[in-house]
Design a protein around this motif. Structure first.
Motif, PDB file in Angstrom:
ATOM      1  N   ASN A 148      46.214 145.146 -21.885  1.00 13.61           N
ATOM      2  CA  ASN A 148      46.766 144.820 -20.594  1.00 13.61           C
ATOM      3  C   ASN A 148      45.971 145.248 -19.408  1.00 13.61           C
ATOM      4  OD1 ASN A 148      48.886 145.099 -18.548  1.00 13.61           O
ATOM      5  ND2 ASN A 148      49.760 143.945 -20.039  1.00 13.61           N
ATOM      6  N   SER A 179      46.671 149.112 -18.528  1.00  5.83           N
ATOM      7  CA  SER A 179      46.865 149.553 -20.077  1.00  5.83           C
ATOM      8  C   SER A 179      47.581 150.716 -20.117  1.00  5.83           C
ATOM      9  CB  SER A 179      45.444 149.551 -20.665  1.00  5.83           C
ATOM     10  OG  SER A 179      44.767 150.462 -19.800  1.00  5.83           O
ATOM     11  N   ARG A 237      53.359 138.915 -28.603  1.00  2.00           N
ATOM     12  CA  ARG A 237      51.950 139.187 -29.219  1.00  2.00           C
ATOM     13  C   ARG A 237      52.080 139.476 -30.683  1.00  2.00           C
ATOM     14  NH1 ARG A 237      46.848 139.885 -27.262  1.00  2.00           N
ATOM     15  NH2 ARG A 237      47.505 140.991 -25.358  1.00  2.00           N
ATOM     16  N   ASP A 278      47.197 145.316 -28.039  1.00  4.00           N
ATOM     17  CA  ASP A 278      47.885 144.764 -26.906  1.00  4.00           C
ATOM     18  C   ASP A 278      47.174 145.201 -25.561  1.00  4.00           C
ATOM     19  OD1 ASP A 278      49.832 143.449 -25.546  1.00  4.00           O
ATOM     20  OD2 ASP A 278      50.967 144.899 -25.094  1.00  4.00           O
ATOM     21  N   GLY A 338      49.764 139.994 -17.029  1.00  4.79           N
ATOM     22  CA  GLY A 338      48.920 141.198 -17.125  1.00  4.79           C
ATOM     23  C   GLY A 338      48.416 141.221 -18.674  1.00  4.79           C
ATOM     24  N   MET A 339      48.637 140.337 -19.355  1.00  7.04           N
ATOM     25  CA  MET A 339      48.407 140.511 -20.906  1.00  7.04           C
ATOM     26  C   MET A 339      46.864 139.936 -21.119  1.00  7.04           C
ATOM     27  SD  MET A 339      51.637 138.933 -23.224  1.00  7.04           S
ATOM     28  CE  MET A 339      50.939 139.439 -24.468  1.00  7.04           C
ATOM     29  N   GLY A 395      55.221 143.909 -22.666  1.00  2.74           N
ATOM     30  CA  GLY A 395      54.214 144.440 -23.439  1.00  2.74           C
ATOM     31  C   GLY A 395      54.590 144.957 -24.734  1.00  2.74           C
TER      32      GLY A 395
END
Length: 310
Positions: free
Chosen positions: A249, A252, A134, A247, A178-179, A270
């Motif tokens: 997700n 989250s 990220r 970030d 999941g991002m 993450g």
């Protein structure tokens, strides 16, 4: 599968073929000529499927991280993607390349042999370079991976910011499951536009902004943002907004991890870790979060190994 040999027939006897030569010189003479003939070319050795898979990855940039993790940067639909060599994403790409070339799927063993070979090439022949998740910092610039389908990156310097391709960036990013993507930034807005969505006092607002901006400064200690308030005061909403700005997700907000191992696995996948509805923070979790915020490490035995750590 035959080996072809050329026999030079004599031309000074009016010979037009093997039948004439047999009639003129006899079978022993013809057999001797055949025995002495040289092959026109060596029989081509058929390459194994694993070797063909390795050759299909000849245009891929193979490298390794400082901890010897093999990676590959490859072109997909006109943009550059970076994957661990042993990841499912890279295996799927290899499988697709073989199908495009030979209209067949590789066997599981051939695919594993090819991945093992490419991993060793990345470790011993590839250069060493960091792979980030990220956010990254390099050469007085901060890079933000938008995690979109084109793998676009935002490059932020002291003078300006710009959206560039992953190939043009000086760093490489990896993706975890999941991002979610961030929208491309646009000019003409102020951080004050966010104020109406955050339910904090005017004296607390600068603390929220400081924690937000600090998340974009890698390789430094990070503040731990603790949101307190009564039921219905938008603690969960504020936490969701905070993470979505940096970030996003699919998961989250998460529940309390059961141990430090789960915390570190979440942190590896993450950039921001957000926990919701924590009635209390046990001392062990508190210490682990502090180590995470200041750059502490975590080591455990590698799966299927007796004396190797990860």
């Amino acid at each position: 599968g035959a080996v072809t040999r050329f026999v030079n027939l004599p031309t000074d006897l009016g010979i037009n073929g093997v039948d004439d030569l047999l009639a003129t010189k006899g079978p022993d003479y013809v057999l001797d000529l055949i025995e002495a003939a040289q092959p026109s070319e060596e029989k081509a050795e058929r390459k194994s499927e694993a070797t063909r898979l390795v050759e299909l990855a000849s245009n891929v940039e193979l490298f390794h991280t400082p901890d010897d993790e093999p990676y590959a940067s490859l072109k997909v639909s006109g943009h550059l993607e970076t994957w661990p060599v042993k990841s499912r994403g890279f295996r799927d790409w290899l499988t697709r390349r073989l199908y495009e070339t030979e209209q067949k799927a590789p066997t599981a063993q051939s695919l594993q042999d090819a991945v093992n070979t490419l991993s060793s090439i990345a470790r011993f022949d590839g250069k060493t370079r960091e792979v980030h998740l990220r956010i990254a910092e390099d050469a007085n610039a901060i890079y933000l991976d938008l995690c979109n389908d084109t793998w676009s990156v935002v490059k932020v310097t002291r003078e300006r910011w710009q959206v560039i391709s992953a190939e043009a960036a000086d760093v490489r990013f990896r993706r975890s499951k999941g991002m979610l993507p961030l929208p491309e930034p646009i000019n003409g807005f102020s951080i004050e536009n966010l104020r109406d969505f955050i339910n904090v006092s005017d004296t607390q607002w600068p603390l929220f902004l400081a924690a937000l901006v600090a998340c974009f400064r890698p390789d430094r200690p990070f503040p731990v943002l603790a949101l307190h308030g009564e039921q219905g005061s938008a603690k969960t909403t504020t936490a969701r907004i905070f993470r979505a700005l940096i970030d996003p997700n699919q998961a989250s907000l998460r529940s309390e991890p059961k141990d430090e191992r789960d915390l570190m696995i979440a942190a590896r996948n993450g950039w921001v870790i957000a926990f919701d509805n924590l009635s209390r923070i046990p001392p062990l979790l508190s210490d682990a979060i502090c180590r995470l915020a200041t750059g502490g490490g975590f080591g455990t035995r590698k799966l299927y190994e007796n004396d190797e750590e990860v």
